[in-house]
Structure formats: C-alpha cells, structure tokens
Design a protein around this motif. Structure first.
Motif, mmCIF file in Angstrom:
data_model
loop_
_atom_site.group_PDB
_atom_site.id
_atom_site.type_symbol
_atom_site.label_atom_id
_atom_site.label_comp_id
_atom_site.label_asym_id
_atom_site.label_seq_id
_atom_site.Cartn_x
_atom_site.Cartn_y
_atom_site.Cartn_z
ATOM 1 N N TRP A 1 33.463 47.774 39.100
ATOM 2 C CA TRP A 1 32.613 46.617 39.431
ATOM 3 C C TRP A 1 32.566 45.642 38.259
ATOM 4 C CZ3 TRP A 1 28.253 44.705 37.079
ATOM 5 C CH2 TRP A 1 27.564 43.710 37.786
ATOM 6 N N THR B 1 35.819 43.669 37.922
ATOM 7 C CA THR B 1 36.093 42.577 38.850
ATOM 8 C C THR B 1 35.347 41.311 38.449
ATOM 9 O OG1 THR B 1 34.304 43.381 40.238
ATOM 10 C CG2 THR B 1 36.535 44.044 40.856
ATOM 11 N N ARG B 2 34.342 41.431 37.611
ATOM 12 C CA ARG B 2 33.547 40.262 37.228
ATOM 13 C C ARG B 2 33.832 39.741 35.822
ATOM 14 N NH1 ARG B 2 31.647 42.563 41.025
ATOM 15 N NH2 ARG B 2 30.358 41.604 42.646
ATOM 16 N N TYR B 3 34.241 40.658 34.921
ATOM 17 C CA TYR B 3 34.403 40.229 33.534
ATOM 18 C C TYR B 3 35.777 40.625 33.017
ATOM 19 C CZ TYR B 3 29.376 39.913 34.030
ATOM 20 O OH TYR B 3 28.135 39.597 34.471
#
Lengths: 403, 181
Positions: free
Chosen positions: A381, A384-386
């Motif tokens: 998770w 996927t964002r950073y």
C-alpha cells in the motif's frame, strides 16, 4: 567520478517507480487470507487459546519489527548516515504497518481472556497499574502515539521525493533536514520509552510477579535486531527485482551486515547481563522464569533461541565475505529472524499456557502467515503511494561511494 | 671491519635511493599512483596529511596481516581468562554464596574482557612488528615535513639509471616538486 549526473538521477527516478507493489499486495492478500482462515478455524475448533496466544506472539514480533525499521531510518537521519540512501525507504515503508498494528491491538482486547493472566489472578500488590480500564487504553495510546510520530517523520522525509517524481526536477538533498532530524530524535526516544512500557505491560506482566528492569530494553533492542535482519532480507530480495543489483553494492551490504553482526552481539550481551544477575541473586521469584525455560519441555526452545539468534549468525556473519555475498547474508538474516520469533514465543507462551509444553503447529503458522501477509499488504500500500527509492538520498550514497 | 649495531639496522636502516615527488592535489596524487602501478612499480610509499579513500582505492593493497594478530590474541585472551579464573578458584577453593567453586557464568565476563584486552594488545604488537618489517624491507625512505601539513607525497625507490624516467612520470602527472634521494 560523479554518478549523480542528470542522466543517472533520471534513472533513479525511473527505478523508484519499479517497486513490485502488485506482487507485494498479491502475496499479502493470499498470505493474510489463508492466515485469517486458519486463525478462525483454530478459534472455532476449540484451539482458541493457542490461536490467541500466537496472535499475541506475532503482534509483539511484527509490531516491534516494523517500529524497529522506522527507528533504523531515524537513526540514519540523526547520525547523518550517507551509506543507507538506497535502503532507507524500504525501512520507512514499515510505518504503514504501524497504523495496522494499532487496529490489531484491538485483537488483544478481544482475546484478553486467553492472554492476560492477571485477569484471572488479580495483582492487588501492583494497584491500579494492571487494571483493564487503565491497561488497554494506556497501551493503545502508546501504540497510537508511536504510529503518529513514525508517520510524521516518514511523511516529511518522503515529501521532497514525491515532488521530484511528479515534476521531474531534482530536489535538494538537504531539504527539510533540520525538521526531519528533530522528528527522528523524538521518535527514537519515544521508541525506547514506549516499547519498554509495551514490553513490561504486554509481556513481563504475564509472568506472575517476575520483575526485570532490563526486560524493556531487551525487547526493543531485540526488535531493532529483527528490523536490521528484515531490512537485509528486503534489500537482497528487491535489489534484482528493482534493477538495483549494481546500485545496492557489496559495500552497502557489508555495512548493513556489520550492523546486523554488532546487534547480534549486543543481544547476547543484554541476555547475559540479565542471566548473570538472576543467577547470582538466586532469588526464587526471579530464577523460576529462567529455570522454567531451560529445564524440562521448554529446554529445546530455549537452546534453539540462543543458537538461532546468537551462535549461528555470530559465526556466520563474522567474516567479510558472508556479509558481502547476498545468499549467505540472506540465509543468516532469515535464521536470526526465525530465532527472534521463537524468542518472543518463549517469552510469552510459557507464562500463559497453563504449564503445557511448546506447541508450534498449524495455528501458530497460520497466525504468523496472517501477520506476514498484513505486513506485505501495508508495504505494498505504501509503495503504491510513495516512491520506494529516494532519488535524492540514493544519488548522495552513489556519489560518495564512487570515490 | 665495521660492526653494525643490530638495533640501528632495525630502527634506522640505511637510506634507500629513489625519487620523492611532492603533490599539492589529491587527484594528481591518485593519477600518479595509477601510472606508477601501471609502469610496474610496487614498492613505492605514499604520504598523505589526511586519510582518503581515493588513495586507498588507488593503491588497492592486500588485506593487512595485522588481523591475524588480533584473532590469535583474542582467542589466546579468552583461553587465558578461562584458565585464570578456573585455576585460581580450584587452587584456593572457597565456596561463595553456595555456588560451585568453578562456576562458568561469571567467568564468561572475565573471559570476554580478556579477549578484548589481549586482542587489542596483540593488534598494537602486530602493527609494530609489521612496521618494523616494512622498515627493514624498504630501508629509510625520503620524507618531507609538509606531508603532515598540506602536501601529498610519493617516494619511488629506484636506481640512478631509472630515476630520470620516474622523475618525468611524476612531473607529468602534476608533481609540484621532484627531487632525488
């Protein structure tokens, strides 16, 4: 000599996008799904005690490991370490699991009847400290506060890289350094205090009347050792996958290996410091804890913990070559991680399973799988964002290493 | 016949003929080291006012033999620690606190400390021995006081016939000053 030219900086930005987040999430979903199924199967087939006890073991192991990883990143910021630029984001990504850990703590509240022995044998000598109404909010608050401190630290360190990946312009290496270093310092102190208290409350309180001042430090330094070993596993597993085999060099693995070796010795040092004092004092209320784990059915587990956490990694990681050669380093890191998991098992379960011997079977494996899956999911998770490589810190490491 | 004092021979071996180059810049020093090694020189001495990895990498020297001294010293120290504590306990046996006369747990601490003490002392001895052997092998090499201040230096031992060639090499890589010793 400089590698940090515009071309390779763009290459680093490109590599930062190549974290196998989907694989992490896929493995995470499968592992946590199977693990959760085994956990509920164990709960409904009369093995609830074993299921909840291994839940507690894994909670202590994985929470400590994830917090240790973030604290490792904080130590690098505080000591101005330049060698770890390529590895640091793998460590920081564990901050996502810390938020999950706060939720997982509710599991301890649910299964409290099977875990916390003082609920059945009240401890009036300790007064209001071990009373549910104070106990659970207090430890939940510690976990929440540490998750918040970790997340705040990681977010500020990630922010410049997010911007670099978005608009492609190289950011300054020192951006926000003072603020990040300040937050790192607060996090490290918070970790030492918070995890000492967690160890006293969640683990030491289970052994009736057994008191050890060192236990908190022993727990959080063990977690830090687990974190270093886990970072080695992550670095070695990801370096080929992300095309970093050339960049995460043997030099960096050597540096990480030296830390792993050093903290292995420190673990043995603390263990001996503890054992020697109890042996000398020879007070029954202290010695029973050790005797129970070194004599009778628990003896093999006690011996294996010493072998797996200290003897095997000590001999194995003593030389330079096993640290620089990924397969051997990976093998010894996995041995150490297995040993630390077994150590948590040895510290918790004998105190609360009503005098039975060790039982490591399907429920334990299932719950471990559940936690490992959640850990992978949290990392996926995060990924996927950073960005999972910090171009500014990686460029710094490579530039210094090129000399 | 003139007798040589053996101590003088060890501590003040006769001067070695060769060429000394003084460098103002690290890059020039590293380049000169590379060219010297390429030209087949092996026994040259490099001086640096500060430790630099660049010089270390350029020289690419074999692993120091000192670590074997450390290892042997450490193992010997551990054994001596065990012998000392156990021998003394059994030589004058007194039961303390109901413990066995020779009880290992506290002696581990002594063994650990003796490992470190002997390991450290053996390391110093190893450095001394290796320095003396190097001095015996290389002779007294030329030196300049500026090498502890702000200059790098390279001393290349060579006979007079080849000195001109080495001088040219050092000058070509940017030596500020070259002289024969």
């Amino acid at each position: 000599m400089s590698v940090a030219t515009a071309g390779s900086r763009a290459q680093l930005v490109e590599k930062a996008r190549h974290f196998p987040a989907r694989t992490f999430i896929a493995y995470g979903v499968v592992a946590s799904g199977v693990g959760a199924a085994v956990f509920f199967w164990a709960l409904t087939t009369g093995q609830a005690a074993r299921a909840w006890q291994s839940y507690h073991v894994n909670f202590m192991f994985w929470t400590g490991l994830a917090q240790g990883l973030v604290v490792f990143a904080a130590t690098q910021k505080l000591a101005k370490g330049h060698w770890s630029g390529l590895l640091i984001r793998f460590a920081e990504s564990a901050a996502a699991f810390l938020v999950v850990a706060v939720v997982l703590f509710l599991g301890l509240v649910l299964g409290r009847g099977y875990i916390f022995s003082w609920l059945h044998e009240p401890r009036p000598d300790i007064g209001a400290w071990l009373v549910s109404r104070f106990f659970f909010p207090r430890n939940g608050l510690i976990l929440g506060a540490l998750a918040w401190l970790s997340w705040r630290f990681v977010r500020h360190d990630v922010a410049p890289d997010v911007r670099e990946l978005a608009d492609g312009r190289a950011v300054d290496r020192l951006e926000g350094r003072d603020q990040i270093a300040r937050e790192a310092a607060i996090l490290i102190v918070g970790f030492a205090f918070g995890h000492s208290l967690l160890a006293f409350d969640l683990m030491m309180s289970l052994a009736h009347k057994w008191v050890s001042n060192l236990f908190g430090a022993f727990y959080f330094m063990g977690s830090f050792l687990a974190a270093l070993m886990a970072l080695a596993v992550l670095a070695i597993a990801l370096r080929r996958r992300m095309g970093l085999a050339q960049l995460i060099s043997a030099k960096q693995l050597h540096d990480l290996g030296k830390l792993c070796f050093g903290f292995t010795v420190f673990w043995a040092y603390l263990m001996w410091a503890q054992f020697l004092v109890i042996w000398y004092g020879n007070l029954p209320e202290e010695t029973y804890f050790i005797f129970y784990r070194l004599i009778g059915p628990w003896r093999p587990v006690g011996v294996w913990v010493f072998l797996l956490v200290f003897v095997i990694p000590f001999v194995g990681l003593l030389g330079v070559r096993p640290k620089k050669y990924p397969p051997t380093f990976l093998a010894f890191a996995l041995v150490s991680l297995a040993g630390i998991w077994l150590e948590r098992y040895l510290e918790i379960v004998p105190s609360i399973n009503g005098g039975a011997g060790p039982a490591i079977g399907l429920p334990e494996a299932g719950v471990t799988l559940l936690f490992a899956g959640l850990f992978l999911l949290a990392m996926g998770w995060f990924a996927t964002r950073y960005p999972m490589i910090s171009p500014r810190l990686a460029a710094d490491t490579l530039q210094r290493e090129a000399h | 016949m003139k007798l040589v004092n053996p101590l003088t021979a060890i501590f003040h071996p006769p001067p070695t003929p060769g060429v000394l180059g003084v460098f103002g810049h690290l890059d020039a020093t590293v380049e000169a080291i590379g060219k010297l090694r390429h030209g087949g020189h092996t026994d040259f001495t490099v001086y640096s006012p500060i430790p630099r990895h660049e010089i270390e990498d350029a020289l690419d020297q074999p692993v120091s033999p000192v670590r074997m001294f450390t290892l042997i010293g450490g193992i010997a120290g551990c054994a001596i620690g065990a012998w000392l504590t156990l021998y003394m306990s059994y030589d004058w046996p007194i039961v303390l606190g109901g413990k066995p006369v020779g009880s290992i747990p506290p002696y581990v601490v002594i063994m650990f400390e003796m490992t470190i003490l002997f390991g450290a002392l053996a390391t110093i001895l190893g450095i001394l021995f290796n320095a003396l052997f190097a001095a015996r092998r290389l002779g007294t090499v030329a030196y300049d006081a500026r090498f502890t201040n702000d200059k790098f230096g390279i001393f290349v031992p060579c006979e007079a016939a080849r000195a001109g060639q080495v001088e040219a090499l050092l000058r070509g890589t940017g030596a500020e000053e070259v002289r024969r010793a």
